[in-house]
Scaffold this motif. Structure first.
Motif, mmCIF file in Angstrom:
data_model
loop_
_atom_site.group_PDB
_atom_site.id
_atom_site.type_symbol
_atom_site.label_atom_id
_atom_site.label_comp_id
_atom_site.label_asym_id
_atom_site.label_seq_id
_atom_site.Cartn_x
_atom_site.Cartn_y
_atom_site.Cartn_z
ATOM 1 N N LYS A 164 54.829 44.776 31.651
ATOM 2 C CA LYS A 164 53.582 44.410 30.983
ATOM 3 C C LYS A 164 52.647 43.715 31.483
ATOM 4 O O LYS A 164 51.151 43.488 31.306
ATOM 5 C CB LYS A 164 53.963 43.102 29.917
ATOM 6 C CG LYS A 164 55.004 43.342 29.017
ATOM 7 C CD LYS A 164 55.420 42.038 28.094
ATOM 8 C CE LYS A 164 56.447 42.362 27.138
ATOM 9 N NZ LYS A 164 56.785 41.092 26.260
ATOM 10 N N THR A 165 52.726 43.989 33.258
ATOM 11 C CA THR A 165 51.510 43.647 34.159
ATOM 12 C C THR A 165 50.572 44.847 34.337
ATOM 13 O O THR A 165 51.276 45.984 34.568
ATOM 14 C CB THR A 165 52.215 43.085 35.312
ATOM 15 O OG1 THR A 165 52.881 42.088 35.165
ATOM 16 C CG2 THR A 165 51.065 42.737 36.336
ATOM 17 N N GLN A 208 49.541 38.220 27.966
ATOM 18 C CA GLN A 208 50.650 37.540 27.128
ATOM 19 C C GLN A 208 50.258 36.169 26.682
ATOM 20 O O GLN A 208 50.432 36.022 25.313
ATOM 21 C CB GLN A 208 51.900 37.445 27.951
ATOM 22 C CG GLN A 208 52.642 38.700 28.439
ATOM 23 C CD GLN A 208 52.671 39.727 27.025
ATOM 24 O OE1 GLN A 208 53.383 39.442 25.896
ATOM 25 N NE2 GLN A 208 52.174 40.809 27.135
ATOM 26 N N VAL A 263 50.400 50.023 36.333
ATOM 27 C CA VAL A 263 51.056 49.358 35.343
ATOM 28 C C VAL A 263 52.644 49.114 35.463
ATOM 29 O O VAL A 263 53.234 50.068 35.844
ATOM 30 C CB VAL A 263 50.880 50.191 33.675
ATOM 31 C CG1 VAL A 263 51.446 49.479 32.641
ATOM 32 C CG2 VAL A 263 49.360 50.386 33.757
ATOM 33 N N GLU A 311 44.830 41.200 38.267
ATOM 34 C CA GLU A 311 46.103 41.278 37.778
ATOM 35 C C GLU A 311 46.077 40.583 36.447
ATOM 36 O O GLU A 311 45.850 39.290 36.269
ATOM 37 C CB GLU A 311 47.182 40.558 38.604
ATOM 38 C CG GLU A 311 48.638 40.960 38.205
ATOM 39 C CD GLU A 311 49.583 40.430 38.856
ATOM 40 O OE1 GLU A 311 50.238 41.038 39.670
ATOM 41 O OE2 GLU A 311 49.608 39.048 38.951
ATOM 42 N N THR A 312 46.668 41.078 35.324
ATOM 43 C CA THR A 312 47.177 40.218 34.119
ATOM 44 C C THR A 312 48.014 41.082 33.329
ATOM 45 O O THR A 312 48.381 42.088 33.549
ATOM 46 C CB THR A 312 45.822 40.020 33.388
ATOM 47 O OG1 THR A 312 45.954 38.928 32.213
ATOM 48 C CG2 THR A 312 45.317 41.195 32.714
ATOM 49 N N ASP A 313 48.621 40.211 32.401
ATOM 50 C CA ASP A 313 49.670 40.771 31.509
ATOM 51 C C ASP A 313 49.233 40.558 29.955
ATOM 52 O O ASP A 313 49.593 41.049 29.184
ATOM 53 C CB ASP A 313 51.003 40.284 31.526
ATOM 54 C CG ASP A 313 51.186 38.886 31.556
ATOM 55 O OD1 ASP A 313 50.121 38.095 30.958
ATOM 56 O OD2 ASP A 313 52.219 38.244 31.874
#
Length: 319
Positions: A173-174, A194, A170, A190-192
């Motif tokens: 925010k990712t 948002q 972490v 991978e993601t955030d």
């Protein structure tokens, strides 16, 4: 074919592997993923071994595009609609029938039912109390999704369905869920979240946008990315099931004539005595939405297993 940074991506080889995958699974519960975009849902094809040339042609429209270490793809496969209302409606109904049949098979599994109930105990929507004067300015962003609840559900689904990606990094925010790959390299999702958070607040329901990355670890939370696949989805099964927006629309939009469609997203108003209004959702389709997300993640896992295998075979850590 494209070559760069340890990897060679051969579209024809992926097409050949996908063809074999389709033939192997043509009579299984995966059929919605296999037929969703590739074959005309109005036609009963029977044994797909009798339609090899058609399948080869349908799988021949994919191209990978490379920019330094970033991979994108474009599939120019055409659909089956002539864009008339009648054809669009018929195709939508036939595709729904196929996916619903696959879901019936899927949900017959006690294991999936048990896992679903363990992680789906949250409210899909939130109530809002607003000043009556601001009612219609607020209503434009309805329905009012429980953003935190949905994001946690997405994370739980990723953990459940992609359990082998058991490690986590972490950074801000990712979030990267990863596992060992080849040699000193790791592969991660991978993601955030948002984009989801922003669109939830606009009243839009969407699936998260994940990236697939191959990377080298420098420190505990510091990595160097070697290859970045901008979209984590099998290029020939995109999407692996109905998109969340499409599914939501199928539940909330109704044709009242050949030229008129009405929308009811379930948002209701309760005028209170103090000059405020309670906005809430009927939750009529709450279980349907949660189940569709669960099913979507399972189909994403089933199909991307093949894509990751293709990537692994294409990656040379010694180059």
């Amino acid at each position: 074919m494209n070559e760069f940074a340890h990897i060679e991506l051969d579209e024809k080889r992926l097409a050949d592997q996908t063809l074999q995958y389709i033939l192997k699974n043509q009579n299984t519960g995966l059929r919605s993923s296999l037929f969703l975009e590739i074959l005309d849902p109005r036609i009963k094809y029977g044994d797909l071994n009798d339609h090899i040339e058609l399948l080869k042609e349908r799988l021949s429209h994919l191209k990978f595009f490379i920019d330094y270490n970033t991979v994108e793809f474009k599939n120019t496969l055409t659909g089956f609609s002539d864009h008339t209302h009648q054809t669009i409606t018929l195709l939508g109904r036939k595709m729904s029938e196929k996916e619903n049949f696959s879901k019936e098979i899927f949900w017959a599994s006690p294991k999936e039912e048990e896992a679903y109930h363990k992680i789906s105990q949250f409210n899909s929507f939130e109530d809002k109390i607003v000043d009556e004067k601001k009612l219609y300015n607020v209503l434009i962003n309805g329905p009012f999704f429980n953003v935190k609840g949905w994001i946690l559900y997405y994370q739980a689904l990723l953990d459940l369905k992609f359990a082998e990606f058991s490690e986590k990094i972490v950074s801000g925010k990712t979030i990267i869920k990863y596992r060992p790959f080849k040699g000193k390299y790791f592969i991660g999702i991978e993601t955030d979240y948002q984009s989801c958070k922003i669109n939830f607040r606009k009243g839009w329901w969407e699936e998260p946008g994940y990236k697939l990355i191959i990377f080298e670890k420098l420190e505990a939370k510091k990595i160097t990315k070697v290859v970045i696949f901008e979209r984590f989805v099998h290029p020939h099964f995109d999407p692996p099931a109905f998109s969340f927006l499409w599914f939501f629309g199928s539940k909330t939009r109704y044709d009242v004539s050949d030229i008129e469609t009405v929308t009811d997203d379930g948002t209701r108003k309760e005028f209170l005595e103090d000059g405020t209004v309670r906005l809430y959702n009927t939750n009529k389709f709450e279980d349907d939405y949660k189940r569709h997300a669960y099913y979507y993640y399972d189909m994403l896992y089933q199909t991307t297993k093949e894509y990751i295998r293709f990537i692994e075979e294409s990656f040379d850590p010694e180059e």
